[in-house]
Design a protein around this motif. Structure first.
Motif, PDB file in Angstrom:
ATOM      1  N   LYS A 269      -8.762   4.182   4.796  1.00 34.74           N
ATOM      2  CA  LYS A 269      -8.381   4.825   3.497  1.00 34.74           C
ATOM      3  C   LYS A 269      -7.669   5.917   3.543  1.00 34.74           C
ATOM      4  O   LYS A 269      -7.405   6.486   4.520  1.00 34.74           O
ATOM      5  CB  LYS A 269      -9.950   5.386   2.748  1.00 34.74           C
TER       6      LYS A 269
ATOM      7  N   ARG B 183       2.300   2.075  -3.463  1.00 34.37           N
ATOM      8  CA  ARG B 183       1.462   2.538  -4.286  1.00 34.37           C
ATOM      9  C   ARG B 183       0.941   3.802  -3.782  1.00 34.37           C
ATOM     10  O   ARG B 183       0.837   4.807  -4.661  1.00 34.37           O
ATOM     11  CB  ARG B 183       0.109   1.547  -4.004  1.00 34.37           C
ATOM     12  N   ILE B 184       0.880   4.254  -2.650  1.00 30.91           N
ATOM     13  CA  ILE B 184       0.630   5.668  -2.278  1.00 30.91           C
ATOM     14  C   ILE B 184       1.794   6.727  -2.706  1.00 30.91           C
ATOM     15  O   ILE B 184       1.608   7.655  -3.083  1.00 30.91           O
ATOM     16  CB  ILE B 184       0.342   5.499  -0.658  1.00 30.91           C
TER      17      ILE B 184
ATOM     18  N   LYS C  67      -7.821   6.201  -2.063  1.00 26.52           N
ATOM     19  CA  LYS C  67      -7.342   4.517  -2.294  1.00 26.52           C
ATOM     20  C   LYS C  67      -7.666   3.915  -0.749  1.00 26.52           C
ATOM     21  O   LYS C  67      -7.174   4.494   0.329  1.00 26.52           O
ATOM     22  CB  LYS C  67      -5.614   4.670  -2.412  1.00 26.52           C
TER      23      LYS C  67
ATOM     24  N   ILE D  65       1.394   7.253  -6.301  1.00 22.54           N
ATOM     25  CA  ILE D  65       0.078   8.478  -6.646  1.00 22.54           C
ATOM     26  C   ILE D  65       0.642   9.426  -6.354  1.00 22.54           C
ATOM     27  O   ILE D  65       0.477  10.532  -7.154  1.00 22.54           O
ATOM     28  CB  ILE D  65      -0.792   7.741  -5.718  1.00 22.54           C
TER      29      ILE D  65
ATOM     30  N   ASP E 237       0.796  -1.304   0.157  1.00 24.91           N
ATOM     31  CA  ASP E 237       0.006  -0.206   0.078  1.00 24.91           C
ATOM     32  C   ASP E 237       0.807   1.255   0.019  1.00 24.91           C
ATOM     33  O   ASP E 237       0.459   2.317  -0.794  1.00 24.91           O
ATOM     34  CB  ASP E 237      -1.159   0.241   1.359  1.00 24.91           C
TER      35      ASP E 237
ATOM     36  N   GLU F  53      -5.993  -1.828   1.602  1.00 21.79           N
ATOM     37  CA  GLU F  53      -6.114  -3.110   1.125  1.00 21.79           C
ATOM     38  C   GLU F  53      -6.487  -4.197   1.874  1.00 21.79           C
ATOM     39  O   GLU F  53      -7.178  -5.086   1.768  1.00 21.79           O
ATOM     40  CB  GLU F  53      -5.004  -3.814   0.221  1.00 21.79           C
TER      41      GLU F  53
ATOM     42  N   SER G 106      -5.620   3.254  -7.784  1.00 24.65           N
ATOM     43  CA  SER G 106      -6.542   3.896  -6.794  1.00 24.65           C
ATOM     44  C   SER G 106      -7.896   3.497  -6.918  1.00 24.65           C
ATOM     45  O   SER G 106      -8.326   2.809  -7.996  1.00 24.65           O
ATOM     46  CB  SER G 106      -6.222   5.292  -6.874  1.00 24.65           C
ATOM     47  N   ASN G 107      -8.739   3.901  -5.955  1.00 28.56           N
ATOM     48  CA  ASN G 107     -10.173   3.678  -6.189  1.00 28.56           C
ATOM     49  C   ASN G 107     -10.947   4.741  -6.917  1.00 28.56           C
ATOM     50  O   ASN G 107     -12.190   4.515  -7.143  1.00 28.56           O
ATOM     51  CB  ASN G 107     -10.745   3.358  -4.466  1.00 28.56           C
TER      52      ASN G 107
END
Length: 259
Positions: free
Chosen positions: A191, A158-159, A254, A162, A155, A257, A236-237
């Motif tokens: 989140k 990924r953050i 996001k 982003i 996570d 997970e 991302s969501n």
């Protein structure tokens, strides 16, 4: 042993238990009754204050563990605050750190409760200079916050991706004369949200909006920003872009997970 209790003025769901002296096996029965009275009063969150404790016996530690189990069964918890170095090391050797969270002060313990049980988001605001060289430090800082808050390495990576993409875009598509770019991070147990605002040249802003919403490359000829935005959409969501005369605002959400 001496033990006193009070309802926290900070949050009336929390009971502060002040322990003093040696906590021996002979103190277990009296302490168990206090714990049960607290649970019967529907208070399920306890901060055990131990800055004035000099010794914790194994039986008493077992009593604390039993109380914590009863609290957890009710959706609550108990944390320990203020242990001196020697006592903390002793409890760690006894394996207590596998059961309890240790905090240096009540303020930190309150933050733990708010994070764990109220879903309160914590907010970090940064003004980023409009220089690409500033982005790596910001992306690493925000990824570090995610890790510190218990997000997984996956996570956090990924953050960081982003933040890197959105911050770089804000600089490349922004007005080079602007004084700074606003970066706001909101993070809770479930989140992560990133909000980036800049002053944008309108022709570049329209191009950016098209790239985000249409999931197409922002430009041709080897540019990589459009491909980066496609990746951000993938990991991302949600992505929302709004543009007006004041500038461009990009909001990314996001979900954690493992939540």
């Amino acid at each position: 042993m001496r033990i006193t209790q009070q309802i926290s003025s900070h949050d009336d769901r929390i009971v502060l238990l002040h322990f003093e002296g040696d906590l021996n096996a002979s103190d277990c029965e009296a302490t168990s009754k206090i714990f049960q009275e607290i649970i019967d009063s529907k208070k399920f969150f306890i901060i055990a204050l131990m800055e004035n404790v000099t010794f914790v016996s194994s039986p008493f530690l077992g009593e604390l563990m039993g109380c914590k189990l009863r609290l957890v069964e009710q959706g609550g918890n108990m944390v320990i605050v203020g242990l001196n170095y020697d006592l903390r090391e002793r409890l760690i050797q006894m394996g207590a750190d596998k059961i309890f969270q240790f905090y240096p002060d009540t303020h930190t313990a309150y933050n733990h409760y708010h994070w764990e049980y109220t879903q309160t988001a914590q907010v970090v605001s940064i003004t980023l200079p409009p220089k690409l060289q500033a982005v790596p430090a910001v992306r690493r800082f925000i990824a570090g916050i995610a890790r510190q808050k218990g997000y997984t390495s996956r996570d956090s990576f990924r953050i960081e991706t982003i933040v890197d993409e959105i911050a770089n875009n804000a600089i490349e598509h922004g007005d080079a004369s602007q004084s700074g770019i606003s970066v706001e991070l909101r993070i809770d147990r479930r989140k992560f949200e990133l909000l980036v605002r800049n002053q944008t040249l309108m022709d570049k802003a329209t191009q950016l909006k098209y790239a985000v919403e249409a999931n197409q490359e922002a430009s041709k000829g080897g540019e990589t920003r459009g491909r980066g935005l496609a990746l951000v959409k993938l990991i991302s969501n949600s992505i929302n872009v709004s543009i007006d005369n004041a500038g461009t605002e990009v909001k990314i959400m996001k979900m954690r997970e493992d939540s």
